[in-house]
Every structure is written in structure tokens, then in C-alpha cells.
Design a protein around this motif. Structure first.
Motif, PDB file in Angstrom:
ATOM      1  N   ARG A 109       0.821  -1.198   0.000  1.00  0.00           N
ATOM      2  CA  ARG A 109       0.000   0.000   0.000  1.00  0.00           C
ATOM      3  C   ARG A 109       0.870   1.271   0.000  1.00  0.00           C
ATOM      4  NH1 ARG A 109      -5.299   0.305   3.529  1.00  0.00           N
ATOM      5  NH2 ARG A 109      -6.378   1.462   1.936  1.00  0.00           N
ATOM      6  N   ILE A 110       1.950   1.234   0.757  1.00  0.00           N
ATOM      7  CA  ILE A 110       2.857   2.389   0.820  1.00  0.00           C
ATOM      8  C   ILE A 110       3.538   2.602  -0.526  1.00  0.00           C
ATOM      9  CG2 ILE A 110       4.988   3.254   1.878  1.00  0.00           C
ATOM     10  CD1 ILE A 110       4.056   1.895   4.485  1.00  0.00           C
ATOM     11  N   ILE A 111       3.939   1.513  -1.174  1.00  0.00           N
ATOM     12  CA  ILE A 111       4.584   1.611  -2.488  1.00  0.00           C
ATOM     13  C   ILE A 111       3.618   2.240  -3.489  1.00  0.00           C
ATOM     14  CG2 ILE A 111       5.489   0.277  -4.430  1.00  0.00           C
ATOM     15  CD1 ILE A 111       6.634  -1.677  -2.325  1.00  0.00           C
ATOM     16  N   GLY A 116       2.020   6.610  -6.808  1.00  0.00           N
ATOM     17  CA  GLY A 116       0.926   7.472  -7.241  1.00  0.00           C
ATOM     18  C   GLY A 116       1.278   8.939  -7.109  1.00  0.00           C
ATOM     19  N   LYS A 117       1.886   9.311  -5.984  1.00  0.00           N
ATOM     20  CA  LYS A 117       2.293  10.706  -5.775  1.00  0.00           C
ATOM     21  C   LYS A 117       3.379  11.115  -6.775  1.00  0.00           C
ATOM     22  CE  LYS A 117      -0.451  11.433  -2.350  1.00  0.00           C
ATOM     23  NZ  LYS A 117      -1.644  12.240  -2.518  1.00  0.00           N
ATOM     24  N   TYR A 140      -9.001   6.816 -12.370  1.00  0.00           N
ATOM     25  CA  TYR A 140      -8.390   6.998 -11.053  1.00  0.00           C
ATOM     26  C   TYR A 140      -7.376   8.117 -11.227  1.00  0.00           C
ATOM     27  CZ  TYR A 140      -9.943   2.215  -9.817  1.00  0.00           C
ATOM     28  OH  TYR A 140     -10.660   1.082  -9.573  1.00  0.00           O
ATOM     29  N   GLU A 141      -7.256   8.963 -10.254  1.00  0.00           N
ATOM     30  CA  GLU A 141      -6.371  10.115 -10.359  1.00  0.00           C
ATOM     31  C   GLU A 141      -4.922   9.727 -10.653  1.00  0.00           C
ATOM     32  OE1 GLU A 141      -5.616  14.198  -7.916  1.00  0.00           O
ATOM     33  OE2 GLU A 141      -5.733  12.351  -6.751  1.00  0.00           O
ATOM     34  N   CYS A 197      -4.618   6.315 -16.973  1.00  0.00           N
ATOM     35  CA  CYS A 197      -5.553   7.436 -16.920  1.00  0.00           C
ATOM     36  C   CYS A 197      -4.814   8.752 -17.127  1.00  0.00           C
ATOM     37  CB  CYS A 197      -6.295   7.440 -15.583  1.00  0.00           C
ATOM     38  SG  CYS A 197      -7.264   5.934 -15.295  1.00  0.00           S
ATOM     39  N   VAL A 198      -3.626   8.867 -16.527  1.00  0.00           N
ATOM     40  CA  VAL A 198      -2.796  10.059 -16.720  1.00  0.00           C
ATOM     41  C   VAL A 198      -2.461  10.208 -18.205  1.00  0.00           C
ATOM     42  CG1 VAL A 198      -0.527  11.086 -16.233  1.00  0.00           C
ATOM     43  CG2 VAL A 198      -1.867  10.072 -14.378  1.00  0.00           C
ATOM     44  N   LYS A 199      -2.153   9.099 -18.850  1.00  0.00           N
ATOM     45  CA  LYS A 199      -1.831   9.106 -20.285  1.00  0.00           C
ATOM     46  C   LYS A 199      -3.002   9.677 -21.096  1.00  0.00           C
ATOM     47  CE  LYS A 199      -0.889   5.637 -23.866  1.00  0.00           C
ATOM     48  NZ  LYS A 199      -0.718   4.195 -24.093  1.00  0.00           N
ATOM     49  N   VAL A 200      -4.219   9.263 -20.768  1.00  0.00           N
ATOM     50  CA  VAL A 200      -5.402   9.758 -21.483  1.00  0.00           C
ATOM     51  C   VAL A 200      -5.639  11.237 -21.161  1.00  0.00           C
ATOM     52  CG1 VAL A 200      -7.913   9.540 -21.746  1.00  0.00           C
ATOM     53  CG2 VAL A 200      -6.500   7.486 -21.632  1.00  0.00           C
ATOM     54  N   ARG A 201      -5.514  11.611 -19.900  1.00  0.00           N
ATOM     55  CA  ARG A 201      -5.717  13.015 -19.526  1.00  0.00           C
ATOM     56  C   ARG A 201      -4.689  13.923 -20.199  1.00  0.00           C
ATOM     57  NH1 ARG A 201      -6.172  10.999 -14.138  1.00  0.00           N
ATOM     58  NH2 ARG A 201      -4.280  12.162 -13.597  1.00  0.00           N
TER      59      ARG A 201
END
Length: 129
Positions: free
Chosen positions: A2-4, A9-10, A46-47, A52-56
Motif C-alpha cells: 500500500r505504501i509503495i 501514485g504521488k 483513477y487520479e 488514466c494520466v496518459k489519457v488526460r
């Protein structure tokens, strides 16, 4: 684990912020037409998901104002995606036609290809769906 995921993500969000692509520039009338057409689209995402980042980022590059719905943070968005698309998989683009019928498109590369074809900045007028 979860930490990884949290750290990765950050990092993804940080680098996306640092290296945000520039939007193409359209004249106001052309952008208004594009905005009207993108009103029938919604991206379920998902943020911090890299796909998703690629699409945004593709949306940003192409100057597309598409509503994003975070499936992780919104129960209603999660239910809409499950009911309409059939899978809790992101990214997913909801495409509503003129008759109100929705098509659900998964896979980041397919979504980007669709958006670039439909809103090709080299064309004088965006293709109507």
C-alpha cells in the motif's frame, strides 16, 4: 504494498504536474464547437493511474474539456461505470450519441486514438459523432 502504491501514485502526479503538455490553440468559435461535442463525453478514471494520466495528457494536448469522474472517490461514478460499461476497469470513456445511447470505450490507447481522430486539430471542423 500500500505504501509503495501511495508513493508511486504521488510520483506519477508530481511528474505529470511538472511536465504538463501544452494545449493546442483554436480560435474561440472552433473551441466552442469542440466544447459542445465534448459535453457528451466522460472519462471514468483513477487520479494516479498511469494509463488514466496518459489519457488526460492526450486530452490536455488536444484542448479537450472532457469531464472526469474519479471511480475511486465517487460511489456514484463507480456504480455508473459498473452498470453502463460492465467492468470496474479504468480508464473508460463514455461516449453518448445524439440519441442518448452510450458506448463505453476501455483501453487508453483506443481512447486516445478515438479522441485524436475525432478532434483532429489539422481538420477545419471536428468530426460529428
Amino acid at each position: 504494498m500500500r505504501i509503495i502504491r501511495l508513493v508511486l501514485g504521488k510520483l506519477i502526479l508530481f511528474f505529470n504536474w511538472v511536465f504538463t503538455p501544452r494545449s493546442i490553440k483554436r480560435d474561440p468559435a472552433a473551441q466552442a464547437v469542440v466544447d459542445q461535442q465534448t459535453a457528451s463525453l466522460a472519462l471514468y478514471q483513477y487520479e494516479a493511474c498511469p494509463f488514466c494520466v496518459k489519457v488526460r495528457r492526450a486530452m490536455k494536448r488536444n484542448g479537450l474539456n472532457i469531464e472526469t469522474r474519479d471511480v475511486k472517490r465517487s460511489e456514484s461514478a463507480r456504480e455508473e461505470l459498473q452498470a453502463g460499461g460492465g467492468n470496474l476497469k479504468v480508464p473508460c470513456l463514455r461516449i453518448e450519441d445524439n440519441q442518448g445511447q452510450a458506448e463505453w470505450m476501455y483501453e487508453s490507447s483506443d481512447i486516445i486514438r478515438y479522441l485524436e481522430r475525432r478532434f483532429d486539430p489539422a481538420a477545419h471542423n471536428p468530426v460529428a459523432a
